[in-house]
Design a protein around this motif. Sequence first.
Motif, PDB file in Angstrom:
ATOM      1  N   LYS A   1      -1.913  -3.700 149.907  1.00  0.00           N
ATOM      2  CA  LYS A   1      -1.352  -2.818 148.647  1.00  0.00           C
ATOM      3  C   LYS A   1      -1.548  -2.941 147.678  1.00  0.00           C
ATOM      4  O   LYS A   1      -1.942  -3.792 147.389  1.00  0.00           O
ATOM      5  CB  LYS A   1       0.841  -2.513 149.294  1.00  0.00           C
ATOM      6  N   GLN A   2      -1.769  -2.112 146.566  1.00  0.00           N
ATOM      7  CA  GLN A   2      -1.711  -2.360 145.008  1.00  0.00           C
ATOM      8  C   GLN A   2      -0.139  -3.784 144.554  1.00  0.00           C
ATOM      9  O   GLN A   2       0.398  -3.538 145.021  1.00  0.00           O
ATOM     10  CB  GLN A   2      -1.440  -1.767 144.528  1.00  0.00           C
ATOM     11  N   ARG A   3      -0.983  -4.735 143.624  1.00  0.00           N
ATOM     12  CA  ARG A   3       0.118  -5.064 143.657  1.00  0.00           C
ATOM     13  C   ARG A   3       1.599  -4.501 142.500  1.00  0.00           C
ATOM     14  O   ARG A   3       0.803  -3.377 141.473  1.00  0.00           O
ATOM     15  CB  ARG A   3      -0.075  -6.303 142.587  1.00  0.00           C
ATOM     16  N   GLU A   4       2.155  -4.629 142.537  1.00  0.00           N
ATOM     17  CA  GLU A   4       3.270  -4.629 142.290  1.00  0.00           C
ATOM     18  C   GLU A   4       4.332  -4.966 141.558  1.00  0.00           C
ATOM     19  O   GLU A   4       4.955  -5.951 141.745  1.00  0.00           O
ATOM     20  CB  GLU A   4       4.488  -3.635 142.974  1.00  0.00           C
ATOM     21  N   LEU A   5       5.170  -4.402 140.223  1.00  0.00           N
ATOM     22  CA  LEU A   5       6.114  -5.267 139.714  1.00  0.00           C
ATOM     23  C   LEU A   5       7.490  -5.382 139.772  1.00  0.00           C
ATOM     24  O   LEU A   5       7.765  -4.772 140.680  1.00  0.00           O
ATOM     25  CB  LEU A   5       6.671  -5.095 138.230  1.00  0.00           C
TER      26      LEU A   5
END
Length: 115
Positions: free
Chosen positions: A46-50
Amino acid sequence: QVHVQESGGGLVQPGGSLILSCAASEASESIVSDAAIGWYRQAPGKQRELVALVSRLGRHDYADFAQGRFIISRDNVEKRVYLLMNDLLIEDTAVYYCVAGGIHWGQGTQVTVSS
């Protein structure tokens, strides 16, 4: 050169709690009080997320999934930013990163939620 260091990751059961800690310094001087500090996470594939952010002026922002479960706080005496994570879910498993000033990243700390 800014150095960012996370700590506090580990293995926790679903429903448990964990506290992550972030220290950030430049030329051995802490910059935690003077910079926006954020926590991000990246799960496998998955993408990095805040996750959460505390601005220089103390405003707190949270991702929807973190609202009500996670708390970000800045301790100007300890010169650290903490992320308290409650009611952890299996899907919270990820590498958690601290970022200072929006551009200086730590190496990350693994959080694994599993029974």
